[in-house]
Design a protein around this motif. Structure first.
Motif, PDB file in Angstrom:
ATOM      1  N   LEU B 179      10.269  34.686 -45.817  1.00  9.28           N
ATOM      2  CA  LEU B 179      11.683  33.712 -44.715  1.00  9.28           C
ATOM      3  C   LEU B 179      12.543  33.622 -45.399  1.00  9.28           C
ATOM      4  CD1 LEU B 179      12.469  32.449 -41.357  1.00  9.28           C
ATOM      5  CD2 LEU B 179      11.514  30.540 -42.517  1.00  9.28           C
ATOM      6  N   TYR B 181      17.085  32.819 -45.774  1.00 11.16           N
ATOM      7  CA  TYR B 181      18.354  32.179 -45.488  1.00 11.16           C
ATOM      8  C   TYR B 181      19.305  32.551 -45.522  1.00 11.16           C
ATOM      9  CZ  TYR B 181      15.125  28.089 -44.466  1.00 11.16           C
ATOM     10  OH  TYR B 181      13.979  27.021 -43.872  1.00 11.16           O
ATOM     11  N   TYR B 261       7.862  23.356 -39.285  1.00 13.65           N
ATOM     12  CA  TYR B 261       8.699  24.704 -39.334  1.00 13.65           C
ATOM     13  C   TYR B 261       7.844  25.210 -40.257  1.00 13.65           C
ATOM     14  CZ  TYR B 261      12.451  28.147 -39.538  1.00 13.65           C
ATOM     15  OH  TYR B 261      13.275  29.005 -40.021  1.00 13.65           O
ATOM     16  N   HIS B 264       5.304  26.542 -38.793  1.00  9.77           N
ATOM     17  CA  HIS B 264       4.733  28.331 -37.903  1.00  9.77           C
ATOM     18  C   HIS B 264       5.478  29.250 -38.333  1.00  9.77           C
ATOM     19  CE1 HIS B 264       7.113  29.965 -34.328  1.00  9.77           C
ATOM     20  NE2 HIS B 264       8.348  29.862 -34.794  1.00  9.77           N
ATOM     21  N   THR B 265       6.705  28.760 -39.219  1.00  6.83           N
ATOM     22  CA  THR B 265       7.035  30.482 -39.740  1.00  6.83           C
ATOM     23  C   THR B 265       6.103  31.145 -40.479  1.00  6.83           C
ATOM     24  OG1 THR B 265       8.492  29.727 -41.201  1.00  6.83           O
ATOM     25  CG2 THR B 265       9.491  29.595 -39.572  1.00  6.83           C
ATOM     26  N   VAL B 268       4.704  33.348 -38.711  1.00 10.72           N
ATOM     27  CA  VAL B 268       5.427  34.907 -37.843  1.00 10.72           C
ATOM     28  C   VAL B 268       5.194  35.951 -38.860  1.00 10.72           C
ATOM     29  CG1 VAL B 268       7.571  35.261 -37.173  1.00 10.72           C
ATOM     30  CG2 VAL B 268       6.551  33.113 -36.899  1.00 10.72           C
ATOM     31  N   ARG B 272       4.218  39.735 -38.625  1.00 15.46           N
ATOM     32  CA  ARG B 272       4.744  40.432 -39.304  1.00 15.46           C
ATOM     33  C   ARG B 272       5.022  41.207 -40.809  1.00 15.46           C
ATOM     34  NH1 ARG B 272      10.680  37.636 -38.111  1.00 15.46           N
ATOM     35  NH2 ARG B 272       9.982  37.743 -36.358  1.00 15.46           N
ATOM     36  N   GLY B 297      13.929  37.924 -41.234  1.00 17.24           N
ATOM     37  CA  GLY B 297      14.795  36.554 -41.780  1.00 17.24           C
ATOM     38  C   GLY B 297      15.859  36.959 -41.591  1.00 17.24           C
TER      39      GLY B 297
ATOM     40  N   ARG C 632      23.127  37.655 -34.155  1.00 16.01           N
ATOM     41  CA  ARG C 632      21.904  38.184 -33.763  1.00 16.01           C
ATOM     42  C   ARG C 632      21.122  36.987 -34.458  1.00 16.01           C
ATOM     43  NH1 ARG C 632      20.500  43.529 -36.292  1.00 16.01           N
ATOM     44  NH2 ARG C 632      19.738  43.114 -38.059  1.00 16.01           N
ATOM     45  N   ASP C 634      17.103  35.667 -34.689  1.00 17.36           N
ATOM     46  CA  ASP C 634      15.972  36.069 -34.712  1.00 17.36           C
ATOM     47  C   ASP C 634      14.598  35.061 -34.141  1.00 17.36           C
ATOM     48  OD1 ASP C 634      12.704  36.191 -35.291  1.00 17.36           O
ATOM     49  OD2 ASP C 634      13.110  36.489 -37.461  1.00 17.36           O
ATOM     50  N   ASP C 636      12.014  33.842 -32.828  1.00 16.19           N
ATOM     51  CA  ASP C 636      10.754  33.369 -34.060  1.00 16.19           C
ATOM     52  C   ASP C 636      10.649  32.758 -34.981  1.00 16.19           C
ATOM     53  OD1 ASP C 636       9.441  35.114 -31.768  1.00 16.19           O
ATOM     54  OD2 ASP C 636       9.108  36.275 -32.514  1.00 16.19           O
ATOM     55  N   THR C 637      12.131  32.897 -35.555  1.00 21.46           N
ATOM     56  CA  THR C 637      11.821  31.367 -37.305  1.00 21.46           C
ATOM     57  C   THR C 637      13.813  31.711 -37.294  1.00 21.46           C
ATOM     58  OG1 THR C 637      13.312  33.409 -38.320  1.00 21.46           O
ATOM     59  CG2 THR C 637      11.279  33.731 -38.584  1.00 21.46           C
ATOM     60  N   GLY C 638      14.342  31.430 -36.055  1.00 17.62           N
ATOM     61  CA  GLY C 638      15.885  30.856 -36.035  1.00 17.62           C
ATOM     62  C   GLY C 638      16.774  31.547 -37.078  1.00 17.62           C
ATOM     63  N   VAL C 639      16.459  32.289 -37.250  1.00 18.08           N
ATOM     64  CA  VAL C 639      17.604  32.694 -38.640  1.00 18.08           C
ATOM     65  C   VAL C 639      18.241  33.878 -37.436  1.00 18.08           C
ATOM     66  CG1 VAL C 639      17.976  34.063 -40.632  1.00 18.08           C
ATOM     67  CG2 VAL C 639      16.187  32.844 -40.807  1.00 18.08           C
ATOM     68  N   ARG C 641      22.144  35.753 -38.165  1.00 19.57           N
ATOM     69  CA  ARG C 641      22.656  36.658 -39.057  1.00 19.57           C
ATOM     70  C   ARG C 641      24.453  36.592 -38.385  1.00 19.57           C
ATOM     71  NH1 ARG C 641      22.044  42.199 -41.877  1.00 19.57           N
ATOM     72  NH2 ARG C 641      24.351  41.921 -42.725  1.00 19.57           N
ATOM     73  N   THR C 677      24.090  27.706 -44.266  1.00 19.51           N
ATOM     74  CA  THR C 677      23.285  27.890 -44.712  1.00 19.51           C
ATOM     75  C   THR C 677      24.129  26.617 -46.138  1.00 19.51           C
ATOM     76  OG1 THR C 677      24.649  29.718 -46.477  1.00 19.51           O
ATOM     77  CG2 THR C 677      22.547  29.902 -45.362  1.00 19.51           C
ATOM     78  N   ALA C 758      18.451  27.517 -39.593  1.00 24.23           N
ATOM     79  CA  ALA C 758      17.312  28.406 -38.926  1.00 24.23           C
ATOM     80  C   ALA C 758      16.696  27.523 -38.362  1.00 24.23           C
ATOM     81  CB  ALA C 758      16.603  29.619 -40.111  1.00 24.23           C
ATOM     82  N   GLU C 759      15.889  26.561 -39.724  1.00 24.66           N
ATOM     83  CA  GLU C 759      15.153  25.623 -38.661  1.00 24.66           C
ATOM     84  C   GLU C 759      15.549  24.771 -37.511  1.00 24.66           C
ATOM     85  OE1 GLU C 759      13.017  22.910 -41.264  1.00 24.66           O
ATOM     86  OE2 GLU C 759      11.679  21.993 -39.854  1.00 24.66           O
ATOM     87  N   TRP C 762      15.731  26.739 -34.316  1.00 20.80           N
ATOM     88  CA  TRP C 762      14.582  27.001 -33.948  1.00 20.80           C
ATOM     89  C   TRP C 762      14.456  25.937 -32.644  1.00 20.80           C
ATOM     90  CZ3 TRP C 762       9.769  24.677 -35.526  1.00 20.80           C
ATOM     91  CH2 TRP C 762       8.938  24.577 -35.478  1.00 20.80           C
ATOM     92  N   ILE C 768      12.389  21.363 -29.845  1.00 18.17           N
ATOM     93  CA  ILE C 768      11.535  20.213 -30.478  1.00 18.17           C
ATOM     94  C   ILE C 768      12.585  19.235 -31.071  1.00 18.17           C
ATOM     95  CG2 ILE C 768      10.349  20.493 -32.964  1.00 18.17           C
ATOM     96  CD1 ILE C 768       9.530  22.990 -32.408  1.00 18.17           C
ATOM     97  N   ASP C 772      13.604  15.418 -38.906  1.00 17.06           N
ATOM     98  CA  ASP C 772      13.001  15.682 -40.575  1.00 17.06           C
ATOM     99  C   ASP C 772      13.583  16.933 -40.495  1.00 17.06           C
ATOM    100  OD1 ASP C 772      12.249  15.808 -43.285  1.00 17.06           O
ATOM    101  OD2 ASP C 772      10.228  16.527 -42.968  1.00 17.06           O
ATOM    102  N   LYS C 774      15.855  20.210 -41.567  1.00 21.12           N
ATOM    103  CA  LYS C 774      16.740  20.591 -42.086  1.00 21.12           C
ATOM    104  C   LYS C 774      17.913  21.414 -42.062  1.00 21.12           C
ATOM    105  CE  LYS C 774      13.845  18.480 -45.383  1.00 21.12           C
ATOM    106  NZ  LYS C 774      12.957  17.940 -44.599  1.00 21.12           N
TER     107      LYS C 774
END
Lengths: 158, 299, 774
Positions: B179, B181, B261, B264-265, B268, B272, B297, C632, C634, C636-639, C641, C677, C758-759, C762, C768, C772, C774
């Motif tokens: 993962l 950023y 988080y 969870h990730t 994932v 993958r 990612g 886009r 993701d 499953d992760t919230g990332v 792009r 970011t 991303a967090e 997600w 959720i 806390d 990030k």
């Protein structure tokens, strides 16, 4: 403060040998800027994170802020001052000006070293390969677009 | 204080016996010293000019990756890409071309960061660290080498000379995903490596999964054998992998992510990684690194 | 590119076809010969290190420099006791060079050391002994306004402050804008939607950390500084060290970017005072960590609450809002932030009723100050996220909703200003066209659209233009070149007035002793204001040339045309004389030299019923933009792009398209960072947790999306040469908002915190609760 051990080191920078005495823990960036006296190589983070200090060591890109000067003994160091031949700019130097890839210019030396190394190892990189190849050089001004175009210009001229 | 440049392993080992610390690319050491983590050692021996440490030697049953092989080479060397693909995936995600040029696999392993990218691949591939001292040589599975963040069980006079990785046999594939950023200069928020061997009928013959940045060291997901062996890789089995990985993780909350988080990730990512490794095991070519090839990612 | 009268033009930029831009500083910058402040070395020069507070809020019980003074190589250690006891800053006099009794954030400077080496200076700085009595830290914006909150500045009421600043207790500055009766109008609305949006603090992060070198010659001091605002820096030195302006000379070598982070007066006086105490030149170079922690220029965190009432047809009837801005420990130039933020959360929309109350709050964090379009990206992100919620509630397409409600020529906005011919509606159409929306996108992709605005800032500025005896020119200007190319473009303006080429001119710039006053590279003002000055000065030199040519050619000066390096008689090009020849004649006589410093255009008057009016409600030369972001996510992760951005900008007439493109592309990339970011984390006492580039994540070249820029030129309402408006800040306003609207379209719920990490994406997608997060 413990006195630092001063050791002799010979650095070959842009084809010229410099016999220096540097602290054992001195980084290559400091030796180039303060001992050799070439200030084109910049310090942006001191942390290996921004690429402003990038030089070529035997043709390979290295963040000189996080590399010991004594480790560069006997290696060929190239800085931004070594890119042009006399008054003739190297292709990437000319292209980055032409394409509008220079704004504040602080990332430019490191960016040029990265691009030079990239084009040396792959003379025909794709746009994606250029983006990844320059990934270690942060630029806050340009949004990178004109810099990426400059590298593409060099590729297309060949 | 001293600084010497070794050109043979024997010279380096002798220097270590005399109390020197090894330095390869030096970026972890130099940056760490500047941040006040650990001061630079008084006595250092440079090990980046020892030809024996920069070879990749394939023997009958295992391949020895020299400790001073850098990431740039790991991500492009045909043998690594072909047989130990997860290592290549990981190397390709490290930092930037400059950091991949300076950073070495031996440096990574001995630095023992739980967030290192090459660690989980080495675990799932069954790698051992080859440690040399003036007393001789010993081998230690990498998971036994790491004792905690930045700590190893190697003694100060031991030099890591190579990572010995069993050669892959049969329908085998491996992958590392993480993962992240952003797409460069990134460090793993969480990562997962998988190694999958398929039986002739397409079911899983063997599988291993290891996780990065969710515990004080790289950790392996245990009990995967019962979960996957004899099964095909499908939504249900991959879900089970994700669940097992999340359950195995013991993440912390920090600047990069909360524990919740991360837990969870990492599931994932494990899912993958197993999926990609399984596909590679069938012979499918997925370019290195998987993150970019499959849009994981920030890909 | 001046568009014909009466037509709004839109130009989709193809970089390859743009005219080349010859930067006068370009060769210096690509060969490595270019000197930035940290590159300077003077004979006998010492190195400086600062002692910073160890606490975000504490009283200084005792301060002892004895040990430090005895350390090897140390030539001077200074504290508050060694400089005049003066409080300074822009909006309010709330700060001293060195903390005296109290430290109020983790970057407050307590002492400074000069030593023969940097290592010695740092070692001595570490040996300065400070005893603290820790005080409760103010870090929560809402709690800070409670009657029982500790105070960051208990004596605030006694400080001098700029006229009109409304303040009390932890309120550093309060402003409101009010039009009609928003409260009553809500009752008449068919739909009322409310939302709360919280933006975290971030940083300007120029790649060059700041540096200052000071050298005294007798009772005069020359200071080389990495400042965007040399004249403002001079004012600060004069104020704090009590010197007249002509004894302080500020010179900016090349500046390695600023983005507002290097606006204001920063450390020039500290280093000058050190150099005086040591009797030697002194150099200060910040580490990246210091660059994050210390300067009073941080992009402010912000809480925005908005309620909007709609009519059944989807038009906006009324908007009410409350804004809290984290001002940090000192005001810096934040006095106008509340009013500016109010304008941005109101947005460029038609509405009959508007009421926004906006407060800059003192906290024990690093001070906030003007970072590229201060308050705007956060405000725009809040109101434009809100706008997509409004569109959804009225069952309208977000683009159609904006077209219906956005201001156009003749419309009245949130403070009653009636706009001239502007390009906002065109921007919306063109940005959407530029992003090139396919009919169907995959389920994890979407396009988000947002609009934004930003003023231009007419103001005083001066320049001198001269032609020397060979006909080659010098432009001497106090303007500051931070990289944008706006000072470089002055050559083009002068050349056009004089029938010469840009290459015929060199520029002496950013030296307060050499040139007339300028506000520096702040407020996107260089080209509109210094351009006006250069055009005027060059025009006067042109008149001088015409007089000379008229005598040579036996014609009337009115009939002389300057073109292609010659002066000729209109209609008979053969009757000509080279400008170089005229310059040679003048070189033995009256010389060819003139200055320009014309009165700036006026700001429009508005009836905003503002409390705490800081003069930023009525906008001169308003700029508009629309960004459309293809993103886009993701799931499953919230990332997230960003794949493509279409960006259409009305910044008036574009004088120099290649650097203009660079401003917009750079602004977009900064906007993507802010969106995804870039965030500054704090601990519970207000200390920064990630003052470094590993954990403060700028976007890299590997993250660059496709970008299509559109210049929308309305041919009216400019405030600079040829109908130009400002440009450099506007591109940073709109991107983050567009990205959130795309993310929302994918995950179904807006992310109510900036950055949309991303967090957070997600957690939002999965409902959720993230205390806390990030």
């Amino acid at each position: 403060m413990k006195p630092e051990s001063i050791v002799p080191v010979t650095l070959r920078v842009n084809g010229i040998e410099y016999s220096l005495a540097v602290g054992q823990g001195r980084n290559l960036l400091g030796a180039i800027r303060n001992e050799v006296g070439l200030t084109g190589t910049k310090e942006g983070c001191d942390d290996c994170e921004c690429g402003a200090c990038m030089v070529l060591l035997d043709g390979q890109p290295v963040n000189s802020c996080s590399y010991l000067a004594v480790q560069a003994e006997g290696r060929e160091i190239t800085t931004v001052e070594g890119l042009a031949h006399g008054r003739d700019l190297s292709p990437i130097q000319a292209a980055i000006l032409e394409a509008g890839g220079v704004q504040c210019g602080f990332c430019t030396p490191g960016m040029l070293m990265s691009a030079t190394a990239l084009l040396d190892r792959n003379p025909t990189p794709s746009r994606e390969e250029i983006k990844v190849g320059l990934g270690g050089n942060l630029c806050r001004c340009t949004g990178y677009g004109r810099i990426l175009d400059a590298v593409e210009q060099v590729v297309s001229i060949g | 204080m001293s600084f010497t440049i070794a050109t043979t392993i024997d010279e380096a080992v002798a220097a270590l016996a005399a109390g020197a610390r090894p330095i390869a690319g030096g970026s972890d050491l130099v940056v760490g010293a500047r941040h006040g983590k650990v001061p630079l050692p008084d006595d250092m021996v440079a090990i980046d000019r020892i030809p024996e440490l920069s070879t990749i030697d394939r023997a009958a049953d295992e391949t020895a990756i020299g400790a001073a092989v850098n990431h740039a080479r790991l991500m492009t060397d045909p043998r690594i890409v072909e047989e130990f693909t997860a290592v290549a995936d990981a190397a390709a995600l490290v930092g930037s071309p400059a950091t991949r040029n300076v950073g070495t696999i031996g440096g990574n392993v001995m630095n023992a960061s739980p967030a290192m990218d090459t660690g989980a691949p080495l675990v799932v591939l069954g790698a051992s660290a080859v440690l040399r001292s003036s007393a001789g040589e010993r081998r230690l599975p990498v998971e036994e080498l790491w004792a905690g963040p930045g700590a190893t069980t190697a003694t100060p006079d031991e030099l890591c000379v190579a990572l010995a990785v069993p050669n892959a046999a049969g329908r085998h594939g491996s992958a590392y995903v993480r993962l992240e950023y952003r797409r460069a200069m990134e460090i793993a928020v969480v990562g997962a490596a998988a190694s999958v061997t398929l039986a002739a009928d397409g079911t899983v013959a063997a599988a291993r999964v290891a996780l990065a940045a969710v515990a004080p060291t790289i950790i392996e997901v245990t009990g995967l054998g019962e979960l996957l062996e004899g099964q095909t890789l499908n939504e249900a089995t991959l879900d089970a992998v994700a669940e097992a990985a999340s359950a195995r993780s013991q993440p912390i909350s920090d600047l990069r992510a909360s524990d919740h988080y991360r837990r969870h990730t990492v599931g994932v990512m494990a899912r993958r990684a197993v999926e990609a490794a399984g596909r590679r095991a069938t012979g499918e070519q997925i370019a290195v690194p998987v993150n970019r090839a499959l849009g994981i990612g920030a890909a | 590119m001046t568009p014909p009268e009466g037509a709004i033009t839109a130009h989709h930029v193809d970089p390859v076809t743009l005219p080349r831009f010859d930067r006068a500083d370009g060769l210096d910058k690509v060969t490595g010969s270019g000197r930035y402040t940290a590159d300077l070395t003077l004979s006998g020069m010492l190195h400086a290190a600062f002692v910073y507070s160890e606490h975000s809020h504490a009283r200084i019980r005792s301060l002892d420099t004895t040990l430090a003074e005895q350390m090897p190589g140390v030539m001077a250690v200074i504290t508050a006791a060694d400089v005049p006891d003066v409080r300074y800053t822009d909006g309010a006099a709330d700060r001293r060079l060195f903390a005296k009794d109290t430290v109020r954030y983790d970057g407050d400077v307590i002492a400074a050391v000069a030593a023969t080496t940097l290592d010695q200076a740092r070692a001595a700085a570490a040996a300065v002994e400070v005893e603290y009595e820790v005080q409760p830290a103010v870090t929560d914006l809402e709690a800070a306004l409670e009657p029982d909150s500790p105070l960051v500045h208990p004596e605030w009421a006694e400080y001098a402050a700029m006229d009109g600043v409304v303040r009390e207790r932890n309120i550093a500055s309060f402003s409101s804008i009010a039009k009609g009766d928003a409260t009553a109008a809500m009752d008449d609305a068919d739909v009322v939607i409310s939302g709360r949006y919280v933006a975290d603090a971030s940083h300007a992060t120029p790649i060059e950390p700041r540096a200052v070198v000071a050298q005294w010659e007798g009772d005069k001091v020359t200071i080389w500084s990495s400042t965007q605002v040399p004249f403002r820096a001079r004012t600060g030195v004069c104020e704090t060290l009590q010197l007249p302006t002509n004894k302080v000379r500020i010179i900016v070598p090349h500046l390695g970017g600023g983005f507002g982070g290097k606006c204001g007066f920063h450390y020039e006086a500290h280093v000058a005072a050190l150099a005086q105490a040591a009797g030697r030149p002194v150099k200060l170079v910040f580490t990246r960590r210091e660059e994050f922690l210390a300067p009073d220029r941080r992009r402010e965190g912000m809480i925005v609450e908005l309620t909007t009432g709609l009519r059944a047809d989807g038009t906006i009837l009324a908007r009410a809002g409350r804004v809290l801005l984290d001002g940090g420990a000192y005001m810096a130039d934040g006095e106008f932030f509340p009013q500016m933020a109010a304008m941005h959360v109101a947005g460029p929309y038609k509405m009959d009723h508007c009421s926004i109350e906006s407060t800059l709050v003192y906290t024990n964090r690093q001070p906030s100050g003007s970072v590229r379009a201060p308050t705007a990206p956060q405000g725009c992100w809040a109101v434009e996220t809100h706008t997509d919620e409004l569109a959804a509630a009225s069952g309208m397409d977000p683009v159609a909703f904006r077209k219906l409600n956005a201001v156009d020529e003749g419309d009245e906005g949130c403070v009653g200003q009636v706009y001239n011919r502007i390009g906002l509606q065109t921007c919306i159409d063109e940005a959407v066209a530029a992003v090139g929306a396919p009919d169907e996108l995959p389920h994890d992709e979407a396009i988000g659209v947002a609009i934004g605005w930003w003023p231009s800032f007419p103001g005083a500025s001066g320049a001198v233009v001269r032609l020397d005896e060979d006909g080659q020119g010098q432009i001497v200007t106090g303007a500051q070149e931070n990289g944008t190319g706006s000072v470089m473009t002055l050559r083009q303006l002068a050349a056009d007035e004089l029938g010469l080429t840009p290459q015929d001119f060199q520029i002496v710039y950013q030296d307060t002793a050499a040139a007339p006053w300028d506000a520096g590279s702040s407020g996107s003002q260089t080209l509109i204001n210094n351009g006006r000055a250069v055009v005027a000065a060059a025009g006067r030199v042109a008149d001088q040339l015409k007089d000379l040519a008229a005598a040579e050619l036996e014609a009337s000066p009115d009939d002389i045309v300057l073109a292609d390096g010659s002066a000729h008689v209109a209609g008979t090009p053969a009757r000509s004389v080279r400008i170089a020849e005229l310059a040679a004649i003048a070189g033995g006589g009256a010389l060819l030299v003139a200055s320009g410093s014309e009165d700036p255009p006026e700001y429009p008057e508005v009836e905003a019923n503002c409390i705490g009016d800081m003069g930023v409600a009525g906008w001169a030369g308003p700029q508009f933009s629309c960004h459309a972001a293809h993103v886009r996510v993701d799931p499953d992760t919230g990332v997230a792009r960003v794949l493509k951005v279409g960006a259409a900008h009305d910044s008036g007439t574009i004088i120099n398209p290649l650097p203009a493109l660079g401003q917009i592309e750079g602004g977009i990339m900064m906007g993507i960072g802010q969106a995804l970011t870039e965030v500054t984390h704090y601990d519970e006492r207000g200390n920064q947790r990630n003052p470094g580039l590993l954990e403060y994540k700028l976007q890299t070249s590997a993250d660059v999306p496709d970008v299509q820029v559109v210049f929308v030129e309305p041919g009216a309402d400019g405030v600079g040469p040829r109908g130009a408006k400002g440009l450099a800040e506007a591109p940073n306003v709109t991107t983050a908002a567009a990205i959130n609207n795309a993310i929302t379209a994918v995950i179904g719920t807006p992310v109510r915190q900036l950055p949309m990490s991303a967090e957070r994406v997600w957690a939002t997608a999965n409902g959720i609760d993230m205390r806390d997060g990030k």
